[in-house]
Design a protein around this motif. Structure first.
Motif, PDB file in Angstrom:
ATOM      1  N   MET A   1      15.297  -2.527  -2.918  1.00  0.00           N
ATOM      2  CA  MET A   1      16.284  -1.483  -3.200  1.00  0.00           C
ATOM      3  C   MET A   1      17.374  -1.430  -2.147  1.00  0.00           C
ATOM      4  SD  MET A   1      13.811   1.633  -4.431  1.00  0.00           S
ATOM      5  CE  MET A   1      15.100   2.846  -4.451  1.00  0.00           C
ATOM      6  N   LEU A   2      16.966  -1.577  -0.874  1.00  0.00           N
ATOM      7  CA  LEU A   2      17.914  -1.403   0.229  1.00  0.00           C
ATOM      8  C   LEU A   2      18.496  -2.707   0.741  1.00  0.00           C
ATOM      9  CD1 LEU A   2      16.014   1.310   2.301  1.00  0.00           C
ATOM     10  CD2 LEU A   2      17.795   1.643   0.578  1.00  0.00           C
ATOM     11  N   GLY A   3      17.927  -3.817   0.297  1.00  0.00           N
ATOM     12  CA  GLY A   3      18.417  -5.106   0.769  1.00  0.00           C
ATOM     13  C   GLY A   3      18.055  -5.374   2.217  1.00  0.00           C
ATOM     14  N   VAL A   4      16.902  -4.845   2.657  1.00  0.00           N
ATOM     15  CA  VAL A   4      16.441  -5.082   4.023  1.00  0.00           C
ATOM     16  C   VAL A   4      15.247  -6.027   3.986  1.00  0.00           C
ATOM     17  CG1 VAL A   4      17.238  -2.835   4.857  1.00  0.00           C
ATOM     18  CG2 VAL A   4      14.903  -3.063   4.035  1.00  0.00           C
ATOM     19  N   HIS A   5      14.903  -6.580   5.137  1.00  0.00           N
ATOM     20  CA  HIS A   5      13.749  -7.465   5.229  1.00  0.00           C
ATOM     21  C   HIS A   5      12.479  -6.654   4.982  1.00  0.00           C
ATOM     22  CE1 HIS A   5      10.879 -10.377   6.860  1.00  0.00           C
ATOM     23  NE2 HIS A   5      11.821 -11.268   6.574  1.00  0.00           N
ATOM     24  N   VAL A   6      11.480  -7.276   4.391  1.00  0.00           N
ATOM     25  CA  VAL A   6      10.252  -6.568   4.035  1.00  0.00           C
ATOM     26  C   VAL A   6       9.546  -6.012   5.270  1.00  0.00           C
ATOM     27  CG1 VAL A   6       8.711  -8.577   4.005  1.00  0.00           C
ATOM     28  CG2 VAL A   6       8.244  -6.626   2.505  1.00  0.00           C
ATOM     29  N   THR A   7       9.643  -6.666   6.433  1.00  0.00           N
ATOM     30  CA  THR A   7       9.004  -6.125   7.639  1.00  0.00           C
ATOM     31  C   THR A   7       9.674  -4.820   8.081  1.00  0.00           C
ATOM     32  OG1 THR A   7      10.358  -7.549   9.047  1.00  0.00           O
ATOM     33  CG2 THR A   7       8.151  -8.348   8.493  1.00  0.00           C
ATOM     34  N   THR A   8      10.968  -4.726   7.874  1.00  0.00           N
ATOM     35  CA  THR A   8      11.672  -3.470   8.180  1.00  0.00           C
ATOM     36  C   THR A   8      11.183  -2.366   7.246  1.00  0.00           C
ATOM     37  OG1 THR A   8      13.613  -4.703   8.899  1.00  0.00           O
ATOM     38  CG2 THR A   8      13.947  -2.386   8.340  1.00  0.00           C
ATOM     39  N   ALA A   9      11.050  -2.700   5.974  1.00  0.00           N
ATOM     40  CA  ALA A   9      10.566  -1.719   5.001  1.00  0.00           C
ATOM     41  C   ALA A   9       9.132  -1.301   5.321  1.00  0.00           C
ATOM     42  CB  ALA A   9      10.660  -2.292   3.597  1.00  0.00           C
ATOM     43  N   ILE A  10       8.298  -2.251   5.738  1.00  0.00           N
ATOM     44  CA  ILE A  10       6.910  -1.928   6.093  1.00  0.00           C
ATOM     45  C   ILE A  10       6.883  -0.947   7.262  1.00  0.00           C
ATOM     46  CG2 ILE A  10       4.814  -2.890   7.139  1.00  0.00           C
ATOM     47  CD1 ILE A  10       5.316  -5.401   5.384  1.00  0.00           C
ATOM     48  N   LYS A  11       7.757  -1.147   8.254  1.00  0.00           N
ATOM     49  CA  LYS A  11       7.814  -0.236   9.397  1.00  0.00           C
ATOM     50  C   LYS A  11       8.194   1.174   8.964  1.00  0.00           C
ATOM     51  CE  LYS A  11       8.840  -3.759  12.821  1.00  0.00           C
ATOM     52  NZ  LYS A  11       9.838  -4.332  13.730  1.00  0.00           N
ATOM     53  N   TRP A  12       9.149   1.276   8.031  1.00  0.00           N
ATOM     54  CA  TRP A  12       9.536   2.595   7.524  1.00  0.00           C
ATOM     55  C   TRP A  12       8.381   3.254   6.804  1.00  0.00           C
ATOM     56  CZ3 TRP A  12      13.212   5.972   8.424  1.00  0.00           C
ATOM     57  CH2 TRP A  12      14.363   5.537   9.057  1.00  0.00           C
ATOM     58  N   VAL A  13       7.674   2.495   5.958  1.00  0.00           N
ATOM     59  CA  VAL A  13       6.542   3.058   5.214  1.00  0.00           C
ATOM     60  C   VAL A  13       5.439   3.495   6.179  1.00  0.00           C
ATOM     61  CG1 VAL A  13       4.716   2.521   3.551  1.00  0.00           C
ATOM     62  CG2 VAL A  13       7.066   1.823   3.086  1.00  0.00           C
ATOM     63  N   GLU A  14       5.139   2.672   7.183  1.00  0.00           N
ATOM     64  CA  GLU A  14       4.118   3.028   8.168  1.00  0.00           C
ATOM     65  C   GLU A  14       4.524   4.262   8.974  1.00  0.00           C
ATOM     66  OE1 GLU A  14       3.710  -0.563  10.415  1.00  0.00           O
ATOM     67  OE2 GLU A  14       2.267  -1.424   8.996  1.00  0.00           O
ATOM     68  N   ARG A  15       5.798   4.362   9.292  1.00  0.00           N
ATOM     69  CA  ARG A  15       6.298   5.492  10.086  1.00  0.00           C
ATOM     70  C   ARG A  15       6.064   6.826   9.374  1.00  0.00           C
ATOM     71  NH1 ARG A  15      12.139   4.702  11.924  1.00  0.00           N
ATOM     72  NH2 ARG A  15      11.100   3.216  13.265  1.00  0.00           N
ATOM     73  N   VAL A  16       6.189   6.829   8.070  1.00  0.00           N
ATOM     74  CA  VAL A  16       6.033   8.080   7.321  1.00  0.00           C
ATOM     75  C   VAL A  16       4.672   8.175   6.649  1.00  0.00           C
ATOM     76  CG1 VAL A  16       8.497   8.393   6.956  1.00  0.00           C
ATOM     77  CG2 VAL A  16       7.153   7.166   5.257  1.00  0.00           C
ATOM     78  N   SER A  17       3.785   7.224   6.975  1.00  0.00           N
ATOM     79  CA  SER A  17       2.439   7.191   6.390  1.00  0.00           C
ATOM     80  C   SER A  17       2.486   7.182   4.872  1.00  0.00           C
ATOM     81  CB  SER A  17       1.608   8.376   6.879  1.00  0.00           C
ATOM     82  OG  SER A  17       1.493   8.341   8.276  1.00  0.00           O
ATOM     83  N   GLY A  18       3.416   6.417   4.343  1.00  0.00           N
ATOM     84  CA  GLY A  18       3.527   6.303   2.891  1.00  0.00           C
ATOM     85  C   GLY A  18       2.326   5.586   2.313  1.00  0.00           C
ATOM     86  N   ASN A  19       1.923   5.995   1.142  1.00  0.00           N
ATOM     87  CA  ASN A  19       0.788   5.381   0.461  1.00  0.00           C
ATOM     88  C   ASN A  19       1.286   4.849  -0.860  1.00  0.00           C
ATOM     89  OD1 ASN A  19      -1.530   4.673  -0.853  1.00  0.00           O
ATOM     90  ND2 ASN A  19      -2.608   6.593  -0.425  1.00  0.00           N
TER      91      ASN A  19
END
Length: 133
Positions: free
Chosen positions: A93-111
Motif C-alpha cells: 500500500m505504501l510502497g515501502v520495503h517489507v522490513t520497514t512495514a514489519i517494524k511498523w507492525v511490531e511497533r504497534v503490536s499489530g496482529n
C-alpha cells in the motif's frame, strides 16, 4: 463525474465528501507564463515558479505555524494502518520495503490474524458465522 481526486505522488486519491467539496473550494491560483497568458496551476500548492509545486518543507513550516505537526500526524496514521493490516499489505500500500512495514507492525503490536478474520467474516453468509470458529 462529480468526483474529486488529489494526486499524492503517483496515486490519484478519491476525496470523499465533504472533503472533496472543500478541495474544490480552494482558491484557484493563476501563474503568468512567459507569453503573459494566465494558465491555471495543476498543483494543489503551487510554488513561485510556474509549473512547480511548493517544497514540502515549506508546506510543513506553514502548517506548523497553525499548530499542525506533520510528523506526529503522519506517524499516528501509519501506526493505525499498521495495527489493521499485515506487514506485506502495508508494504504494498505504501510502497515501502517489507522490513520497514514489519517494524511498523511490531511497533504497534499489530496482529495480522485479526485482519484475516475480518476478511473471512466479510465473506461468510449470514447465519453461518459459528461454522468458522
Amino acid at each position: 463525474e462529480g468526483n474529486t481526486f488529489v494526486r499524492l505522488g503517483g496515486e490519484a486519491v478519491l476525496m470523499p465528501e465533504p472533503l472533496g467539496a472543500l478541495v474544490r473550494e480552494l482558491p484557484w491560483r493563476r501563474q503568468v507564463g512567459i507569453s503573459g497568458q494566465a494558465k491555471p496551476s495543476e498543483w494543489l500548492f503551487p510554488g513561485r515558479q510556474a509549473g512547480r509545486h511548493q517544497h514540502p518543507s515549506h508546506v510543513q513550516r506553514r502548517l506548523a505555524r497553525i499548530g499542525i505537526v506533520c510528523r506526529a500526524n503522519r506517524n499516528a496514521a501509519l501506526a493505525q494502518l499498521a495495527a489493521e493490516v499485515p506487514a506485506s499489505v502495508l508494504a504494498d500500500m505504501l510502497g515501502v520495503h517489507v522490513t520497514t512495514a514489519i517494524k511498523w507492525v511490531e511497533r504497534v503490536s499489530g496482529n495480522w490474524m485479526t485482519y484475516v478474520a475480518s476478511k473471512v467474516s466479510d465473506r461468510v453468509p449470514a447465519g453461518r458465522e459459528e461454522s468458522i470458529q
